[in-house]
Design an enzyme around this catalytic site. Sequence first.
Site, PDB file in Angstrom:
ATOM      1  N   ASP A 112       3.002  -3.894  -5.648  1.00  0.00           N
ATOM      2  CA  ASP A 112       3.103  -2.549  -5.700  1.00  0.00           C
ATOM      3  C   ASP A 112       2.457  -1.818  -7.077  1.00  0.00           C
ATOM      4  OD1 ASP A 112       4.797  -0.001  -4.809  1.00  0.00           O
ATOM      5  OD2 ASP A 112       5.511  -0.292  -6.926  1.00  0.00           O
ATOM      6  N   ASP A 160       6.421  -5.568   3.011  1.00  0.00           N
ATOM      7  CA  ASP A 160       7.555  -4.574   2.762  1.00  0.00           C
ATOM      8  C   ASP A 160       7.281  -3.407   3.756  1.00  0.00           C
ATOM      9  OD1 ASP A 160       5.993  -2.834   1.354  1.00  0.00           O
ATOM     10  OD2 ASP A 160       6.900  -2.664  -0.442  1.00  0.00           O
ATOM     11  N   HIS A 165      11.039  -2.898  -3.400  1.00  0.00           N
ATOM     12  CA  HIS A 165      11.409  -2.385  -4.589  1.00  0.00           C
ATOM     13  C   HIS A 165      13.013  -3.001  -4.767  1.00  0.00           C
ATOM     14  CE1 HIS A 165       8.318   0.410  -4.831  1.00  0.00           C
ATOM     15  NE2 HIS A 165       8.479   0.727  -3.602  1.00  0.00           N
ATOM     16  N   GLY A 176       0.722  -1.174  -0.060  1.00  0.00           N
ATOM     17  CA  GLY A 176      -0.047  -0.100  -0.049  1.00  0.00           C
ATOM     18  C   GLY A 176       1.041   1.194   0.056  1.00  0.00           C
ATOM     19  N   GLU A 232      -1.082   0.296   3.971  1.00  0.00           N
ATOM     20  CA  GLU A 232      -0.319  -1.094   4.064  1.00  0.00           C
ATOM     21  C   GLU A 232      -1.049  -1.906   5.141  1.00  0.00           C
ATOM     22  OE1 GLU A 232       2.378  -2.060   2.883  1.00  0.00           O
ATOM     23  OE2 GLU A 232       3.719  -0.452   2.438  1.00  0.00           O
TER      24      GLU A 232
END
Length: 158
Positions: free
Chosen positions: A139, A75, A129, A16, A53
């Site tokens: 993502d 993440d 990432h 998110g 998130e």
Amino acid sequence: MAAAREKPLIEAWTDGGCRPNPGPGGWAAILRWRDHEKELSGAEAETTNNRMELTAAIAALEAPKRPARMIIHTDSEYLRNGVTRWLEGWVRRGWRNAAKDPVANRDLWERLLAAAARHEVEWRWVRGHAGDEMNERADRLATAAREALLASRERSAG
């Protein structure tokens, strides 16, 4: 005596974010079990990265129709630390953090606790990432949900 039916294993990748923060945001969750896969996503006009998130993880936990063994990949340090380190203390202190201030996003933390209670949940942190294929896909889905919200707002305004 028949063996108890084993709970299915479901893996979920969640993400998110919003741009700017705070601002319009999107969230996504990808669930995999056996040979099935399900994508979930959504957006909010005014939110924060942390709320998105949390919303993604909640959506993943609320999606299964029956209790399951779940592995949630995130993440988000905020989500990971909240679940694995801070949550127990927050609840014990009446939803106050270590500084005795009210816990931010309490509404979503409570919803996360309720959703997780029916499952056996393992939380796994992945670096964002950094090339994790499913994290990158989550993502992209979250970003697409946010962009779709922005596009619909522009169409409505124009």
